[in-house]
Design a protein around this motif. Structure first.
Motif, PDB file in Angstrom:
ATOM      1  N   TYR A 231       0.831  -0.996   0.007  1.00 42.28           N
ATOM      2  CA  TYR A 231       0.026   0.011   0.364  1.00 42.28           C
ATOM      3  C   TYR A 231       0.777   1.283   0.142  1.00 42.28           C
ATOM      4  CZ  TYR A 231      -3.350  -3.442   1.122  1.00 42.28           C
ATOM      5  OH  TYR A 231      -4.627  -4.413   0.710  1.00 42.28           O
ATOM      6  N   GLY A 232       0.401   1.976   1.080  1.00 41.28           N
ATOM      7  CA  GLY A 232       1.218   3.412   0.794  1.00 41.28           C
ATOM      8  C   GLY A 232       3.033   3.225   2.082  1.00 41.28           C
ATOM      9  N   LEU A 233       3.099   2.864   2.354  1.00 40.67           N
ATOM     10  CA  LEU A 233       4.404   2.385   3.050  1.00 40.67           C
ATOM     11  C   LEU A 233       5.436   2.148   2.758  1.00 40.67           C
ATOM     12  CD1 LEU A 233       5.020   2.168   6.415  1.00 40.67           C
ATOM     13  CD2 LEU A 233       4.896  -0.714   5.558  1.00 40.67           C
ATOM     14  N   ALA A 234       5.573   2.418   1.156  1.00 41.42           N
ATOM     15  CA  ALA A 234       7.053   2.150   0.536  1.00 41.42           C
ATOM     16  C   ALA A 234       6.985   3.759   0.015  1.00 41.42           C
ATOM     17  CB  ALA A 234       6.908   1.313  -0.810  1.00 41.42           C
ATOM     18  N   GLU A 235       6.251   4.439  -0.236  1.00 37.15           N
ATOM     19  CA  GLU A 235       6.366   5.617  -0.141  1.00 37.15           C
ATOM     20  C   GLU A 235       7.544   6.293   0.382  1.00 37.15           C
ATOM     21  OE1 GLU A 235       4.537   7.317  -3.001  1.00 37.15           O
ATOM     22  OE2 GLU A 235       4.432   5.194  -3.164  1.00 37.15           O
ATOM     23  N   VAL A 236       7.381   5.522   1.331  1.00 34.95           N
ATOM     24  CA  VAL A 236       9.015   6.734   2.401  1.00 34.95           C
ATOM     25  C   VAL A 236      10.092   6.710   1.802  1.00 34.95           C
ATOM     26  CG1 VAL A 236       9.513   4.508   3.843  1.00 34.95           C
ATOM     27  CG2 VAL A 236       8.989   6.661   4.899  1.00 34.95           C
ATOM     28  N   GLU A 237      10.229   5.273   1.128  1.00 32.27           N
ATOM     29  CA  GLU A 237      11.647   5.826  -0.130  1.00 32.27           C
ATOM     30  C   GLU A 237      11.757   6.875  -0.394  1.00 32.27           C
ATOM     31  OE1 GLU A 237      11.683   1.735  -1.326  1.00 32.27           O
ATOM     32  OE2 GLU A 237      12.607   1.271   1.420  1.00 32.27           O
ATOM     33  N   LYS A 238      10.626   7.555  -0.888  1.00 34.23           N
ATOM     34  CA  LYS A 238      11.004   8.692  -1.876  1.00 34.23           C
ATOM     35  C   LYS A 238      11.265  10.063  -1.184  1.00 34.23           C
ATOM     36  CE  LYS A 238       7.618   7.175  -5.181  1.00 34.23           C
ATOM     37  NZ  LYS A 238       6.473   7.434  -5.893  1.00 34.23           N
ATOM     38  N   ALA A 239      11.390   9.836   0.242  1.00 35.00           N
ATOM     39  CA  ALA A 239      11.734  11.301   1.251  1.00 35.00           C
ATOM     40  C   ALA A 239      12.699  11.012   0.890  1.00 35.00           C
ATOM     41  CB  ALA A 239      11.133  11.102   2.746  1.00 35.00           C
ATOM     42  N   SER A 240      13.079  12.646   1.438  1.00 33.13           N
ATOM     43  CA  SER A 240      14.685  13.313   1.290  1.00 33.13           C
ATOM     44  C   SER A 240      14.814  14.027   2.880  1.00 33.13           C
ATOM     45  CB  SER A 240      15.042  13.985   0.159  1.00 33.13           C
ATOM     46  OG  SER A 240      14.230  14.825  -0.096  1.00 33.13           O
ATOM     47  N   ASP A 241      16.216  14.142   3.247  1.00 35.70           N
ATOM     48  CA  ASP A 241      15.924  15.748   4.641  1.00 35.70           C
ATOM     49  C   ASP A 241      14.935  14.647   5.341  1.00 35.70           C
ATOM     50  OD1 ASP A 241      17.732  16.413   3.127  1.00 35.70           O
ATOM     51  OD2 ASP A 241      15.842  18.765   1.995  1.00 35.70           O
ATOM     52  N   VAL A 242      15.680  13.700   5.380  1.00 41.25           N
ATOM     53  CA  VAL A 242      14.895  12.542   7.379  1.00 41.25           C
ATOM     54  C   VAL A 242      15.332  13.227   7.632  1.00 41.25           C
ATOM     55  CG1 VAL A 242      13.877  10.901   8.894  1.00 41.25           C
ATOM     56  CG2 VAL A 242      13.250  11.237   5.386  1.00 41.25           C
ATOM     57  N   THR A 243      15.126  13.338   9.154  1.00 44.79           N
ATOM     58  CA  THR A 243      16.178  13.886  10.780  1.00 44.79           C
ATOM     59  C   THR A 243      15.564  12.321  11.890  1.00 44.79           C
ATOM     60  OG1 THR A 243      14.553  15.292  11.464  1.00 44.79           O
ATOM     61  CG2 THR A 243      16.600  16.113   9.959  1.00 44.79           C
ATOM     62  N   ALA A 244      14.656  11.757  11.870  1.00 45.55           N
ATOM     63  CA  ALA A 244      13.856  11.374  12.497  1.00 45.55           C
ATOM     64  C   ALA A 244      12.759   9.699  12.184  1.00 45.55           C
ATOM     65  CB  ALA A 244      13.788  11.670  13.543  1.00 45.55           C
ATOM     66  N   ILE A 245      13.123   8.661  12.868  1.00 47.49           N
ATOM     67  CA  ILE A 245      12.090   7.511  12.076  1.00 47.49           C
ATOM     68  C   ILE A 245      11.593   7.597  13.211  1.00 47.49           C
ATOM     69  CG2 ILE A 245      12.678   7.519  10.061  1.00 47.49           C
ATOM     70  CD1 ILE A 245      14.278   5.134  10.918  1.00 47.49           C
ATOM     71  N   ARG A 246       9.920   6.955  13.131  1.00 47.82           N
ATOM     72  CA  ARG A 246       9.507   5.956  14.151  1.00 47.82           C
ATOM     73  C   ARG A 246       8.597   4.766  13.001  1.00 47.82           C
ATOM     74  NH1 ARG A 246      12.846   8.614  16.578  1.00 47.82           N
ATOM     75  NH2 ARG A 246      12.682   9.550  18.154  1.00 47.82           N
ATOM     76  N   ALA A 247       8.535   3.924  14.318  1.00 46.32           N
ATOM     77  CA  ALA A 247       7.472   3.018  13.250  1.00 46.32           C
ATOM     78  C   ALA A 247       6.643   2.384  14.408  1.00 46.32           C
ATOM     79  CB  ALA A 247       8.051   1.723  12.193  1.00 46.32           C
ATOM     80  N   GLY A 248       5.251   1.558  14.285  1.00 45.24           N
ATOM     81  CA  GLY A 248       4.409   0.744  14.645  1.00 45.24           C
ATOM     82  C   GLY A 248       3.597   0.177  14.419  1.00 45.24           C
ATOM     83  N   GLY A 249       2.977  -0.635  13.599  1.00 51.79           N
ATOM     84  CA  GLY A 249       2.187  -1.779  13.210  1.00 51.79           C
ATOM     85  C   GLY A 249       2.546  -1.324  11.616  1.00 51.79           C
ATOM     86  N   THR A 250       1.537  -1.234  10.962  1.00 47.60           N
ATOM     87  CA  THR A 250       1.885  -1.084   9.416  1.00 47.60           C
ATOM     88  C   THR A 250       2.362   0.648   8.836  1.00 47.60           C
ATOM     89  OG1 THR A 250      -0.073  -0.735   8.941  1.00 47.60           O
ATOM     90  CG2 THR A 250       1.007  -2.815   8.394  1.00 47.60           C
ATOM     91  N   THR A 251       3.005   1.833  10.127  1.00 45.09           N
ATOM     92  CA  THR A 251       2.747   2.926  10.206  1.00 45.09           C
ATOM     93  C   THR A 251       4.508   3.267  10.197  1.00 45.09           C
ATOM     94  OG1 THR A 251       0.542   3.624  10.777  1.00 45.09           O
ATOM     95  CG2 THR A 251       1.886   5.085  11.143  1.00 45.09           C
ATOM     96  N   VAL A 252       5.167   4.381   9.436  1.00 51.31           N
ATOM     97  CA  VAL A 252       5.602   4.561   9.701  1.00 51.31           C
ATOM     98  C   VAL A 252       5.795   6.206   9.907  1.00 51.31           C
ATOM     99  CG1 VAL A 252       7.959   5.429   8.354  1.00 51.31           C
ATOM    100  CG2 VAL A 252       7.534   2.664   8.532  1.00 51.31           C
ATOM    101  N   VAL A 253       6.591   7.250  10.655  1.00 51.58           N
ATOM    102  CA  VAL A 253       6.471   8.399  10.753  1.00 51.58           C
ATOM    103  C   VAL A 253       7.641   8.955  10.458  1.00 51.58           C
ATOM    104  CG1 VAL A 253       5.935  10.638  12.610  1.00 51.58           C
ATOM    105  CG2 VAL A 253       4.291   8.285  12.069  1.00 51.58           C
TER     106      VAL A 253
END
Length: 194
Positions: free
Chosen positions: A135-157
């Motif tokens: 679904y939309g989870l793989a879209e995170v790989e298009k992000a740039s300039d990321v300084t922090a990540i968190r995940a839980g279940g099937t969600t990434v912030v």
């Protein structure tokens, strides 16, 4: 149901909930640097860079005895992820979606774990996933300039360099929520709905 663990500033840990009676086997530590909680297992990172895990080991998620030089840990449902000082990764446990296939990654700055997903932030501020990415989870790989990540279940912030947050969701509903009013945040987390 999940266990909940907290790390105190004096290097000790406490269980907030103990659904699987892990408190009976958890030593009284005074040198804990980091913690992670999976579905039925707990992970303890000691100040000396070693890791211990407690609880259900049905998939080998507690097989961390040989790990050393670890600076961060994360736990998914049935797997454990470790970040080494040299920017490489180690993993053990269920590899049902490929979440433990992380040995080729280098220059890793931070890690997080969802149910069946290893989330990897690199020093160049890009993100990769190992494991579940529907679904939309793989879209995170298009992000740039990321300084922090968190995940839980099937969600990434993620938090970006400009201070903005983005949510990526891998659930069928695809409704990750809103980050419109998030500002002046010093830390954040992602929970799992039960």
């Amino acid at each position: 149901e999940f266990n909940s663990i907290v790390l105190h500033s004096n290097g000790t840990v406490s269980l907030l909930t103990d659904r699987y009676n892990l408190g009976e086997t958890l030593p009284n530590y005074t040198d804990v640097l980091g913690i992670a909680a999976g579905r039925k297992h707990l992970v303890i990172l000691r100040e000396n860079g070693t890791v211990e895990a407690f609880g259900d080991n049905s998939y080998g998620q507690c097989e961390v005895a040989g790990w050393s030089d670890i600076i961060s840990v994360a736990a998914g449902d049935d797997f454990t992820l470790g970040l080494k000082k040299d920017g490489t990764l180690v993993a053990c446990g269920s590899n049902s979606a490929g979440q433990c296939q992380v040995e080729d990654y280098h220059n890793v700055a931070s890690i997080a774990a969802g149910s069946q997903t290893a989330v990897i932030l690199f020093t160049d501020r890009t993100v990769k996933l190992a494991g579940y990415r529907s679904y939309g989870l793989a879209e995170v790989e298009k992000a740039s300039d990321v300084t922090a990540i968190r995940a839980g279940g099937t969600t990434v912030v993620i938090k970006k360099k400009n201070g903005r947050f983005e949510i990526f969701d891998g659930s069928v509903s695809g409704d990750p929520g809103s980050v419109a009013n998030l500002q002046n945040i010093s830390d954040f987390g992602v929970g799992i709905s039960c």
